[in-house]
Structure formats: C-alpha cells, structure tokens
Design a protein around this motif. Structure first.
Motif, short mmCIF file in Angstrom:
data_model
loop_
_atom_site.label_atom_id
_atom_site.label_comp_id
_atom_site.label_asym_id
_atom_site.label_seq_id
_atom_site.Cartn_x
_atom_site.Cartn_y
_atom_site.Cartn_z
N THR A 195 48.37 25.58 -29.00
CA THR A 195 48.86 26.96 -28.93
C THR A 195 48.05 27.81 -27.96
N GLN B 104 53.34 30.26 -37.33
CA GLN B 104 53.98 29.02 -37.75
C GLN B 104 53.64 28.67 -39.19
N ASP C 206 57.62 22.06 -36.47
CA ASP C 206 57.53 23.50 -36.73
C ASP C 206 56.69 24.19 -35.67
N GLU D 242 56.12 23.15 -32.53
CA GLU D 242 56.85 23.16 -31.26
C GLU D 242 57.95 24.22 -31.26
N ALA D 243 58.65 24.38 -32.39
CA ALA D 243 59.69 25.40 -32.49
C ALA D 243 59.10 26.80 -32.40
N TRP D 244 57.94 27.01 -33.02
CA TRP D 244 57.29 28.31 -32.98
C TRP D 244 56.85 28.65 -31.57
N ALA E 124 58.16 27.44 -28.74
CA ALA E 124 59.36 27.66 -27.94
C ALA E 124 59.95 29.05 -28.21
N GLU E 125 59.90 29.49 -29.45
CA GLU E 125 60.39 30.83 -29.81
C GLU E 125 59.58 31.91 -29.12
N ARG E 126 58.27 31.69 -29.01
CA ARG E 126 57.40 32.68 -28.38
C ARG E 126 57.57 32.72 -26.86
N VAL F 283 60.46 32.47 -25.20
CA VAL F 283 61.70 33.14 -24.81
C VAL F 283 61.45 34.64 -24.78
N ALA G 20 62.00 38.57 -25.06
CA ALA G 20 62.87 39.42 -25.89
C ALA G 20 63.82 40.21 -24.99
#
Length: 67
Positions: free
Chosen positions: A2, A19, A34, A36-38, A40-42, A44, A46
């Motif tokens: 991270t 996460q 979880d 990796e998804a967290w 990837a979400e960060r 993108v 806003a």
C-alpha cells in the motif's frame, strides 16, 4: 504493497477506515483480494457530478501582485 506506514494502517484499523483485516496468532493480516480491491478503489479519481459537462480544466487563480 500500500505504501502506507504501519502507524497509518493501525489508525485505519482503529477508526474502521481502509481495507478489511483480521487477526491471526497476534498478527494483523489482510486478504489479498480485499487488499487489491481497496487499492484499485483508491486509484480511481472521484467524479464531481457538477463538473461532468465541463470540457476544460478550471482557469488558474491569479494571485495579486505585491507592490
């Protein structure tokens, strides 16, 4: 992975931010999917719904000149 400090991760866990995690033998662990998804979400950006129709970035602010 991270790039965050251990203290930051501790604060995130304490304040229920970030996460999902769990404890295993006195260690904090994160499920890889979880995590990796967290991340990837960060990554993108806003989207501001009020600015969707703008075709160019805002004009830079001009500071007043000093005398």
């Amino acid at each position: 992975m991270t790039g965050l400090a251990v203290k930051t991760l501790h604060n995130y866990r304490w304040n229920w931010i970030g996460q999902p995690s769990t404890n295993y033998r006195r260690k904090v662990i994160y499920k890889l999917s979880d995590l990796e998804a967290w991340i990837a979400e960060r990554l993108v950006p806003a989207v501001d719904p009020e600015r969707l129709g703008e075709s160019r970035p805002p004009e830079p602010r001009h500071l007043p000149r000093r005398p």
